[in-house]
Design an enzyme around this catalytic site. Structure first.
Site, PDB file in Angstrom:
ATOM      1  N   THR A  15       0.996  -1.363  -0.136  1.00 35.14           N
ATOM      2  CA  THR A  15      -0.275   0.053   0.014  1.00 35.14           C
ATOM      3  C   THR A  15       0.940   1.280  -0.071  1.00 35.14           C
ATOM      4  OG1 THR A  15      -1.778  -1.131   1.190  1.00 35.14           O
ATOM      5  CG2 THR A  15      -1.771   1.234   1.346  1.00 35.14           C
ATOM      6  N   ASP A  59       2.173  -7.266  -3.981  1.00 36.84           N
ATOM      7  CA  ASP A  59       1.177  -7.400  -2.770  1.00 36.84           C
ATOM      8  C   ASP A  59       1.925  -8.542  -1.584  1.00 36.84           C
ATOM      9  OD1 ASP A  59      -1.911  -6.777  -1.932  1.00 36.84           O
ATOM     10  OD2 ASP A  59      -0.781  -8.406  -1.013  1.00 36.84           O
ATOM     11  N   SER A  60       2.043  -7.819  -0.550  1.00 35.58           N
ATOM     12  CA  SER A  60       2.833  -8.765   0.435  1.00 35.58           C
ATOM     13  C   SER A  60       2.195  -9.989   0.557  1.00 35.58           C
ATOM     14  CB  SER A  60       3.314  -7.977   1.687  1.00 35.58           C
ATOM     15  OG  SER A  60       1.972  -8.248   2.408  1.00 35.58           O
ATOM     16  N   THR A  91       2.013  -4.626   4.603  1.00 37.71           N
ATOM     17  CA  THR A  91       1.882  -4.908   6.031  1.00 37.71           C
ATOM     18  C   THR A  91       1.336  -6.307   6.283  1.00 37.71           C
ATOM     19  OG1 THR A  91      -0.393  -4.111   5.824  1.00 37.71           O
ATOM     20  CG2 THR A  91       1.382  -2.456   6.892  1.00 37.71           C
ATOM     21  N   ASP A  92       0.849  -6.852   5.066  1.00 36.08           N
ATOM     22  CA  ASP A  92       0.109  -8.246   5.657  1.00 36.08           C
ATOM     23  C   ASP A  92       1.084  -9.249   6.121  1.00 36.08           C
ATOM     24  OD1 ASP A  92      -2.391  -7.124   5.230  1.00 36.08           O
ATOM     25  OD2 ASP A  92      -2.606  -7.980   3.182  1.00 36.08           O
ATOM     26  N   GLN A 281      -1.435 -19.720  21.055  1.00 36.28           N
ATOM     27  CA  GLN A 281      -2.512 -18.900  20.406  1.00 36.28           C
ATOM     28  C   GLN A 281      -2.426 -17.457  21.039  1.00 36.28           C
ATOM     29  OE1 GLN A 281      -6.085 -20.839  20.167  1.00 36.28           O
ATOM     30  NE2 GLN A 281      -5.118 -22.862  19.260  1.00 36.28           N
ATOM     31  N   CYS A 282      -2.111 -17.344  22.320  1.00 32.58           N
ATOM     32  CA  CYS A 282      -2.063 -16.326  23.067  1.00 32.58           C
ATOM     33  C   CYS A 282      -1.202 -15.085  22.610  1.00 32.58           C
ATOM     34  CB  CYS A 282      -1.898 -16.370  24.515  1.00 32.58           C
ATOM     35  SG  CYS A 282      -3.203 -17.312  25.355  1.00 32.58           S
TER      36      CYS A 282
HETATM   37  N1  ASP Z   1      -2.345  -6.137   1.118  1.00 27.33           N
HETATM   38  C1  ASP Z   1      -1.317  -5.042   1.359  1.00 27.33           C
HETATM   39  C2  ASP Z   1       0.207  -5.694   1.260  1.00 27.33           C
HETATM   40  O1  ASP Z   1       0.369  -6.427   2.408  1.00 27.33           O
HETATM   41  C3  ASP Z   1      -1.489  -4.340   2.506  1.00 27.33           C
HETATM   42  C4  ASP Z   1      -0.562  -3.488   2.657  1.00 27.33           C
HETATM   43  O2  ASP Z   1       0.196  -3.146   2.126  1.00 27.33           O
HETATM   44  O3  ASP Z   1      -0.623  -2.829   4.016  1.00 27.33           O
HETATM   45  O4  ASP Z   1       0.742  -5.867   0.370  1.00 27.33           O
END
Ligand code: ASP
Length: 345
Positions: A15, A59-60, A91-92, A281-282
């Protein structure tokens, strides 16, 4: 801080690198070779900023070990020419990539800072500008002896600097999208950046060269325990001949069902030589298989204690260790050791 630093910006996708096209309002990838025109503030921290852009941008969600190998190679090939590296990444899967790089880079004495954003850099209210500016400042920061202040693989996001292999994405919307639940923040960006120096890893030798481990073995799967889990699902994961290791995401301090079929299947998989690692899982806290009978029976079956590691870093550590050796016993021995600050031991 020194103004004579040089920095390499590696843009993988995600993003952060999107800009609104003035003509049709659609989001288009931003040309990072023009970054100084758009975020001129970063000039203050480095005299030289170069960029490398992945082609194609990803895209990640599409990140795989091949991308990590490419990142490790770019850092190795440019290591001598730059004081720090900033990786712009979606971020993913950022926590997976930062974890992987922490194991793949040996002898690191310079910062490798992952960042991204929840809103594209080219839209109003973006968090991308602040994340990028703080990342560049941190990647260029040096102490009075000229050594990097943060010679680690980190994630810089939402005003926080976190150790990469301790980080987890915890929020799909908020600007503070990451946490490091089991390890203190390495720094916090406010009016100035406050470093928690005592928690930052320092190399034993500042002048060692960097080397990279790009051989990763991905024969690992993750099984999340849940009420009602079936025998066939457990068997499928634990006894698959194509799998060398399984991360078992258990309840609380490392507990799982006590049903005989469950324990029998675990024992059978361990007898086959499978590496089974227990992580909780915590979000916060550690596995301690000595507390409850249900945890004890896992230990007896041969399950390895994942301590307070995240699932993301356990996966990356397994890829790295399995890639290093065909010997499962050696991998088990190394798993319980703190290699890059990923577990508290
Ligand atoms: N789907 C995007 C990614 O991980 C979301 C992001 O960039 O935050 O590439």
């Amino acid at each position: 801080m020194t103004s004579s630093s040089s920095l390499l910006l590696i843009y993988t996708g995600g993003t952060i690198g999107m800009r609104q096209d003035a003509s049709d309002q659609t989001l288009k990838p931003f040309d990072f070779s023009q970054i100084l025109d758009v975020v001129p503030e970063i000039r203050k921290f480095a005299t030289r900023i170069d960029s490398v852009t992945f082609n194609p941008l990803i895209d990640s969600s599409d990140v795989d070990p091949g991308i990590w190998q490419k990142l490790a190679e770019i850092i190795r090939d440019n290591y001598e020419q730059y004081d720090g590296f900033v990786i712009l990444h979606g971020t993913d899967t950022m926590a997976y990539s930062a974890s992987a790089l922490s194991f793949m880079l040996d002898g690191l004495t310079k910062p490798v800072i992952f960042t991204g954003s929840q809103l594209p850099i080219g839209v109003p209210r973006t968090d991308g500008r602040e994340n990028l500016i703080s990342s560049v400042e941190i990647a260029c920061a040096k102490d009075s002896e000229g050594h990097a202040l943060v010679p680690e693989v980190c994630i810089c996001f939402g005003s926080q600097l976190l150790r990469g292999n301790r980080s987890v994405k915890v929020n799909a919307e908020a600007f503070k999208a990451f946490q490091s639940p089991n390890y203190p923040k390495l720094a916090e960006a406010g009016i100035s950046i406050r470093y928690n120096t005592e928690f930052i890893r320092k190399p034993l030798d500042w002048y060692q060269g960097i080397s990279i481990n790009t051989r990763l073995d991905t024969r690992v799967s993750i099984l999340k325990i849940h009420p009602g889990i079936t025998h066939s699902a457990v068997r499928y994961f634990l006894c698959d001949p194509g799998t060398r290791a399984v991360i078992l995401e258990t309840y609380g301090a490392g507990n799982a069902p006590s049903a005989p079929w469950f324990i029998d299947t675990l024992e059978e998989a361990c007898r086959q030589g499978k590496i089974i690692v227990n992580v909780t899982q915590c979000l916060t806290g550690a596995v301690d298989m000595g507390i409850y009978a249900t945890g004890k029976s896992l230990e007896k079956a041969g399950v390895i204690n994942g301590h307070d590691a995240t699932t993301e870093s356990t996966l990356a550590k397994l890829f790295y260790l399995l890639g290093k050796s065909p010997e499962n016993q050696w991998v088990k021995d190394m798993l319980v050791r703190n290699l890059k600050g990923e577990i508290t031991k």
